[in-house]
Design an enzyme around this catalytic site. Structure first.
Site, PDB file in Angstrom:
ATOM      1  N   TYR A 154     -10.349 -11.253 -46.335  1.00 34.19           N
ATOM      2  CA  TYR A 154      -9.645  -9.979 -46.228  1.00 34.19           C
ATOM      3  C   TYR A 154     -10.618  -8.817 -46.346  1.00 34.19           C
ATOM      4  O   TYR A 154     -11.571  -8.852 -47.133  1.00 34.19           O
ATOM      5  CB  TYR A 154      -8.566  -9.848 -47.314  1.00 34.19           C
ATOM      6  N   LYS A 168      16.927  21.476 -10.659  1.00 34.62           N
ATOM      7  CA  LYS A 168      16.161  20.272 -10.983  1.00 34.62           C
ATOM      8  C   LYS A 168      16.973  19.228 -11.747  1.00 34.62           C
ATOM      9  O   LYS A 168      17.758  19.537 -12.625  1.00 34.62           O
ATOM     10  CB  LYS A 168      14.922  20.641 -11.815  1.00 34.62           C
ATOM     11  N   HIS A 195       0.830  -1.222   0.000  1.00 33.76           N
ATOM     12  CA  HIS A 195       0.000   0.000   0.000  1.00 33.76           C
ATOM     13  C   HIS A 195       0.860   1.264   0.000  1.00 33.76           C
ATOM     14  O   HIS A 195       0.415   2.330   0.438  1.00 33.76           O
ATOM     15  CB  HIS A 195      -0.949   0.032   1.205  1.00 33.76           C
ATOM     16  N   GLU A 215       9.841   8.526 -16.484  1.00 29.83           N
ATOM     17  CA  GLU A 215       8.485   9.065 -16.623  1.00 29.83           C
ATOM     18  C   GLU A 215       7.921   8.798 -18.021  1.00 29.83           C
ATOM     19  O   GLU A 215       6.731   8.482 -18.174  1.00 29.83           O
ATOM     20  CB  GLU A 215       8.499  10.565 -16.336  1.00 29.83           C
TER      21      GLU A 215
END
Length: 459
Positions: free
Chosen positions: A317, A283, A156, A290
């Site tokens: 097809y 930074k 959790h 990400e």
């Protein structure tokens, strides 16, 4: 301009229809596979006496010249010629004359395109398996080099029990191993040859499909011509396996984003896999992690796109099937790049041991072991659980951790506590106590590493 199939038509195709139905902008990527398939097909046509051997040899020589021109970037593709098959056939006829028109004897674009995609996906799936094996190898190496590092284990996303970092790496190695096995199994369906099915009903020519399959390295044939030209299960299966791989990568990326934050500080990602901010000089953003996480949805989308395309199609097809290529191509590209970058990111990241050591000593993740301590002194587990729960609450109220409490404080909750409790809740002892098969103890993890090494040797 007259189409190769234009004999039945009395007027040209509307320009917008021509652009809308053309696939050459993306299926030219199959040119190498298309030429390879044509070389095998024309070899068979000559061997079976369907066309003169002299013509077969002339066509084969022309195809090899086309291949060379394609590799040099000298072939121009036209939307007016619709797809890679018609473009290459037109180039061939221009290059060697009308005899090039004999190449299409005994086949249709329907079985031709199916062949191209089987060839393409067979090659790419084999390469993806190698990349996954490489990733497993990297995780095994990182597990071995960090065998003494303990981190908090979570459920959790809350501190649960301390575990070896190596155990965490090997958990993902196990996931990626299963991904390899899924792709290897998918290869069984990819490794089927559809050529010879014709448009849908086979052909009247005495073709030798087994000869073509052997020439192209296929292990088996489609035994039903309708199935051969309309089946895209092999792409669906690949996209499903690719989606699971991306899901595994995404889960790990989520943890790397957390672990590389100041709040966790468990790892430092290499500068080569991060970017900065245009406004905030301090930074260091985990952009690769990400973006892999974000691209997972892209691959999922390709799976659902293909399922939707296929769900209402009658045999055999249909032009809808033109929509099968872009999802396949993009999923392959996305997965391949993600695996390469992810392996590099794991291989180069630094583990910040000072932070992991601090983390495992400033929580209550040894609480279960403290309860087990009381159980070994014959207190029923449910009562032990309640005692430790109250102890944890006491610590929270006092701003302490379990290791900070005095023996007298422990005894105020249960007379069963003795001085040896501090040995029982030492983090290293807590980890080493879990040497059941698959557990996080060092001996257990070494066994897991040995099994993974054995598996890698067999790949």
């Amino acid at each position: 301009m007259m189409k190769l199939w234009g004999g039945r038509f009395t007027k040209p195709t509307h320009q917008l229809v021509e652009e809308f139905t053309a696939s050459i902008s993306f299926d030219q990527r199959l040119a190498e596979q298309d030429i390879r398939g044509s070389l095998a097909h024309v070899k068979m046509l000559g061997a079976c006496g369907i066309i003169p051997q002299e013509d077969a040899e002339k066509i084969a020589a022309g195809l090899l010249q086309l291949k060379e021109r394609f590799e040099k970037g000298e072939l121009a593709f036209s939307v007016s010629d619709e797809d890679v098959h018609m473009n290459l056939e037109k180039h061939l006829i221009e290059q060697i004359g009308p005899v090039g028109g004999k190449l299409h004897t005994g086949r249709s674009r329907n079985d031709q395109v199916a062949l191209d995609m089987h060839l393409y996906l067979k090659e790419e799936t084999s390469e993806l398996i190698l990349l996954l094996n490489r990733l497993v190898q990297v995780l095994v190496e990182r597990a071995e080099s960090n065998l003494d590092v303990i981190i908090p284990g979570y459920t959790h996303l809350q501190r649960a029990q301390p575990i070896l970092l190596a155990q965490h790496f090997l958990a993902y190695a196990g996931m990626f191993r299963r991904d390899v096995e899924r792709l290897e199994d998918a290869l069984k369906r990819i490794d089927m040859m559809p050529l010879g099915a014709g448009a849908l009903a086979g052909t009247t020519f005495p073709i030798d499909r087994e000869l073509v399959a052997a020439e192209l390295g296929f292990s088996r044939l489609y035994e039903n011509s309708l199935d051969a030209v309309s089946d895209r299960d092999f792409i669906l299966e690949f996209l499903s396996a690719a989606s699971i791989v991306m899901m595994h990568l995404s889960r790990f990326c989520e943890e790397l984003v957390l672990w590389s934050s100041t709040e966790f500080g468990f790892v430092e990602l290499d500068d080569a896999y991060c970017t900065g901010s245009s406004i905030m000089p301090q930074k260091k953003n985990p952009d690769v992690a990400e973006l892999v996480r974000g691209k997972t949805g892209r691959v999922y989308g390709h799976l659902f796109s293909m399922l939707t395309v296929l769900k209402g199609l009658p045999l055999a097809y249909n032009k809808d099937l033109q929509e099968d290529k872009e999802p396949m191509f993009d999923a392959v590209d996305t997965l391949k790049t993600s695996l390469i970058l992810f392996a590099g990111m794991i291989e180069t990241m630094q583990v910040r041991r000072e932070n992991t050591e601090r983390a495992v000593r400033q929580d209550f993740s040894v609480a279960t072991d403290l309860a087990d301590y009381l159980v070994r002194k014959q207190l029923p587990f449910r009562q032990a659980h309640e005692v430790i729960g109250k102890l944890v609450l006491f610590c929270i109220e006092q701003g302490k951790f379990l290791a900070d409490l005095t023996l007298d404080e422990y005894k105020s909750f249960s007379e069963l506590f003795e001085a040896d409790l501090y040995v029982a809740i030492d983090v290293k002892n807590v980890v080493e106590a879990r040497n059941s098969r698959g557990g996080t103890g060092t001996e257990s993890v070494k066994h897991q590493l040995a099994l993974m090494h054995e598996w890698l040797k067999g790949q």
